[in-house]
Design a protein around this motif. Structure first.
Motif, PDB file in Angstrom:
ATOM      1  N   GLY A  98      35.845 -10.531 -53.990  1.00 13.62           N
ATOM      2  CA  GLY A  98      36.817  -9.666 -53.327  1.00 13.62           C
ATOM      3  C   GLY A  98      38.169  -9.680 -54.022  1.00 13.62           C
ATOM      4  O   GLY A  98      38.799  -8.630 -54.190  1.00 13.62           O
ATOM      5  N   LEU A  99      38.616 -10.863 -54.434  1.00 12.95           N
ATOM      6  CA  LEU A  99      39.895 -10.963 -55.136  1.00 12.95           C
ATOM      7  C   LEU A  99      39.860 -10.196 -56.460  1.00 12.95           C
ATOM      8  O   LEU A  99      40.816  -9.501 -56.807  1.00 12.95           O
ATOM      9  CB  LEU A  99      40.254 -12.426 -55.387  1.00 12.95           C
ATOM     10  N   TYR A 100      38.748 -10.312 -57.185  1.00 11.60           N
ATOM     11  CA  TYR A 100      38.648  -9.602 -58.450  1.00 11.60           C
ATOM     12  C   TYR A 100      38.667  -8.086 -58.224  1.00 11.60           C
ATOM     13  O   TYR A 100      39.420  -7.361 -58.874  1.00 11.60           O
ATOM     14  CB  TYR A 100      37.393 -10.004 -59.227  1.00 11.60           C
ATOM     15  N   HIS A 101      37.843  -7.621 -57.311  1.00  8.85           N
ATOM     16  CA  HIS A 101      37.774  -6.170 -57.072  1.00  8.85           C
ATOM     17  C   HIS A 101      39.107  -5.625 -56.555  1.00  8.85           C
ATOM     18  O   HIS A 101      39.532  -4.546 -56.961  1.00  8.85           O
ATOM     19  CB  HIS A 101      36.625  -5.834 -56.120  1.00  8.85           C
ATOM     20  N   ARG A 102      39.762  -6.375 -55.689  1.00 11.56           N
ATOM     21  CA  ARG A 102      41.076  -5.923 -55.207  1.00 11.56           C
ATOM     22  C   ARG A 102      42.084  -5.935 -56.353  1.00 11.56           C
ATOM     23  O   ARG A 102      42.881  -5.011 -56.495  1.00 11.56           O
ATOM     24  CB  ARG A 102      41.570  -6.801 -54.064  1.00 11.56           C
ATOM     25  N   GLY A 103      42.040  -6.979 -57.171  1.00  6.74           N
ATOM     26  CA  GLY A 103      42.982  -7.086 -58.282  1.00  6.74           C
ATOM     27  C   GLY A 103      42.836  -5.984 -59.314  1.00  6.74           C
ATOM     28  O   GLY A 103      43.812  -5.558 -59.924  1.00  6.74           O
ATOM     29  N   PHE A 146      34.878  -5.508 -47.757  1.00  6.22           N
ATOM     30  CA  PHE A 146      33.538  -5.994 -47.439  1.00  6.22           C
ATOM     31  C   PHE A 146      33.384  -7.450 -47.860  1.00  6.22           C
ATOM     32  O   PHE A 146      32.867  -8.282 -47.103  1.00  6.22           O
ATOM     33  CB  PHE A 146      32.465  -5.129 -48.120  1.00  6.22           C
ATOM     34  N   CYS A 147      33.829  -7.757 -49.077  1.00 10.08           N
ATOM     35  CA  CYS A 147      33.726  -9.131 -49.583  1.00 10.08           C
ATOM     36  C   CYS A 147      34.463 -10.114 -48.687  1.00 10.08           C
ATOM     37  O   CYS A 147      33.931 -11.177 -48.341  1.00 10.08           O
ATOM     38  CB  CYS A 147      34.272  -9.219 -51.005  1.00 10.08           C
ATOM     39  N   PHE A 148      35.690  -9.763 -48.306  1.00 14.34           N
ATOM     40  CA  PHE A 148      36.478 -10.671 -47.469  1.00 14.34           C
ATOM     41  C   PHE A 148      35.882 -10.824 -46.080  1.00 14.34           C
ATOM     42  O   PHE A 148      35.868 -11.930 -45.517  1.00 14.34           O
ATOM     43  CB  PHE A 148      37.934 -10.209 -47.386  1.00 14.34           C
ATOM     44  N   LEU A 149      35.362  -9.746 -45.516  1.00  9.42           N
ATOM     45  CA  LEU A 149      34.728  -9.824 -44.205  1.00  9.42           C
ATOM     46  C   LEU A 149      33.488 -10.703 -44.271  1.00  9.42           C
ATOM     47  O   LEU A 149      33.295 -11.604 -43.440  1.00  9.42           O
ATOM     48  CB  LEU A 149      34.380  -8.423 -43.701  1.00  9.42           C
ATOM     49  N   PHE A 150      32.645 -10.463 -45.254  1.00 10.56           N
ATOM     50  CA  PHE A 150      31.442 -11.277 -45.411  1.00 10.56           C
ATOM     51  C   PHE A 150      31.812 -12.742 -45.647  1.00 10.56           C
ATOM     52  O   PHE A 150      31.207 -13.645 -45.068  1.00 10.56           O
ATOM     53  CB  PHE A 150      30.568 -10.756 -46.557  1.00 10.56           C
ATOM     54  N   ALA A 151      32.801 -12.981 -46.505  1.00 12.30           N
ATOM     55  CA  ALA A 151      33.229 -14.351 -46.806  1.00 12.30           C
ATOM     56  C   ALA A 151      33.711 -15.064 -45.542  1.00 12.30           C
ATOM     57  O   ALA A 151      33.362 -16.225 -45.307  1.00 12.30           O
ATOM     58  CB  ALA A 151      34.331 -14.342 -47.867  1.00 12.30           C
ATOM     59  N   ALA A 153      24.285  -7.368 -53.689  1.00 12.31           N
ATOM     60  CA  ALA A 153      23.332  -8.363 -54.196  1.00 12.31           C
ATOM     61  C   ALA A 153      23.837  -9.776 -53.900  1.00 12.31           C
ATOM     62  O   ALA A 153      23.062 -10.640 -53.463  1.00 12.31           O
ATOM     63  CB  ALA A 153      23.115  -8.179 -55.699  1.00 12.31           C
ATOM     64  N   GLY A 154      25.124 -10.001 -54.107  1.00 15.98           N
ATOM     65  CA  GLY A 154      25.688 -11.311 -53.810  1.00 15.98           C
ATOM     66  C   GLY A 154      25.611 -11.664 -52.336  1.00 15.98           C
ATOM     67  O   GLY A 154      25.275 -12.797 -51.966  1.00 15.98           O
ATOM     68  N   ALA A 155      25.893 -10.698 -51.472  1.00 17.30           N
ATOM     69  CA  ALA A 155      25.857 -10.945 -50.022  1.00 17.30           C
ATOM     70  C   ALA A 155      24.433 -11.189 -49.536  1.00 17.30           C
ATOM     71  O   ALA A 155      24.180 -12.132 -48.775  1.00 17.30           O
ATOM     72  CB  ALA A 155      26.480  -9.758 -49.284  1.00 17.30           C
ATOM     73  N   VAL A 156      23.506 -10.351 -49.982  1.00 13.82           N
ATOM     74  CA  VAL A 156      22.104 -10.540 -49.604  1.00 13.82           C
ATOM     75  C   VAL A 156      21.617 -11.890 -50.121  1.00 13.82           C
ATOM     76  O   VAL A 156      20.944 -12.640 -49.409  1.00 13.82           O
ATOM     77  CB  VAL A 156      21.225  -9.386 -50.128  1.00 13.82           C
ATOM     78  N   GLY A 188      28.444 -17.843 -49.915  1.00  9.38           N
ATOM     79  CA  GLY A 188      28.949 -16.899 -48.927  1.00  9.38           C
ATOM     80  C   GLY A 188      30.453 -16.856 -48.836  1.00  9.38           C
ATOM     81  O   GLY A 188      31.055 -15.779 -48.871  1.00  9.38           O
ATOM     82  N   TRP A 189      31.083 -18.003 -48.731  1.00 10.82           N
ATOM     83  CA  TRP A 189      32.534 -18.051 -48.557  1.00 10.82           C
ATOM     84  C   TRP A 189      33.254 -17.966 -49.896  1.00 10.82           C
ATOM     85  O   TRP A 189      33.988 -17.018 -50.153  1.00 10.82           O
ATOM     86  CB  TRP A 189      32.915 -19.308 -47.780  1.00 10.82           C
ATOM     87  N   VAL A 190      33.026 -18.911 -50.761  1.00 15.53           N
ATOM     88  CA  VAL A 190      33.808 -18.996 -52.001  1.00 15.53           C
ATOM     89  C   VAL A 190      33.486 -17.848 -52.958  1.00 15.53           C
ATOM     90  O   VAL A 190      34.394 -17.139 -53.412  1.00 15.53           O
ATOM     91  CB  VAL A 190      33.592 -20.365 -52.687  1.00 15.53           C
ATOM     92  N   THR A 191      32.213 -17.664 -53.276  1.00 17.83           N
ATOM     93  CA  THR A 191      31.852 -16.660 -54.268  1.00 17.83           C
ATOM     94  C   THR A 191      32.215 -15.249 -53.809  1.00 17.83           C
ATOM     95  O   THR A 191      32.786 -14.465 -54.583  1.00 17.83           O
ATOM     96  CB  THR A 191      30.353 -16.754 -54.611  1.00 17.83           C
TER      97      THR A 191
END
Length: 135
Positions: free
Chosen positions: A52-57, A6-11, A72-75, A44-47
């Motif tokens: 996403g990198l943290y959650h995947r890691g 989700f994070c990567f798609l949104f980013a 919350a971050g995406a909204v 949107g992009w960087v954060t």
């Protein structure tokens, strides 16, 4: 869908939107929306990509805390950047609360991210691996 996906798609979508806005501003030589463009790219992009990198890691794929944090971050990124763009384009003071709400949502996302990192650090110092689905 996993949290990191989700994070990567949104980013990626935020980056494309931010780049499009940047190209339009460059072609028109009207940079009035530059602050909205910058916030969209940063929040949107960087954060979101870093989230996403943290959650995947950590292997966190699900969990209420993780999903609450990234949503919350995406909204926050979408509402704050979009509201700022609308405000800059219109000058309508009635839009300012939208920017404030978006800013607070982005702040909440980052605060929850810090909580998640602290929980993971605590678990790792106690010799336990982070619990991907529990957080």
């Amino acid at each position: 869908m996993r949290i990191s996906d989700f994070c990567f798609l949104f980013a990626g979508l935020a980056a494309l939107t931010g780049m499009t806005l940047g190209i339009v501003m460059g072609i028109s030589q009207d940079f009035a929306l530059a602050p909205a463009h910058a916030h969209l790219n940063l929040l949107g992009w960087v954060t979101m990509a870093v989230y996403g990198l943290y959650h995947r890691g950590t292997g966190r794929t699900q969990g209420t805390l993780g999903w609450t944090q990234v949503l919350a971050g995406a909204v926050g990124a979408a509402v704050m950047s979009g509201g700022l763009g609308l405000y800059l384009a219109s000058g309508n003071e009635a839009i300012v609360p939208l920017v404030v709400v978006g800013s607070l949502a982005a702040f909440a996302g980052m605060a929850l991210f810090v909580v998640i990192v602290l929980v993971d650090l605590r678990r790792s110092t106690q010799g336990k691996e982070p619990q991907p689905s529990a957080s």
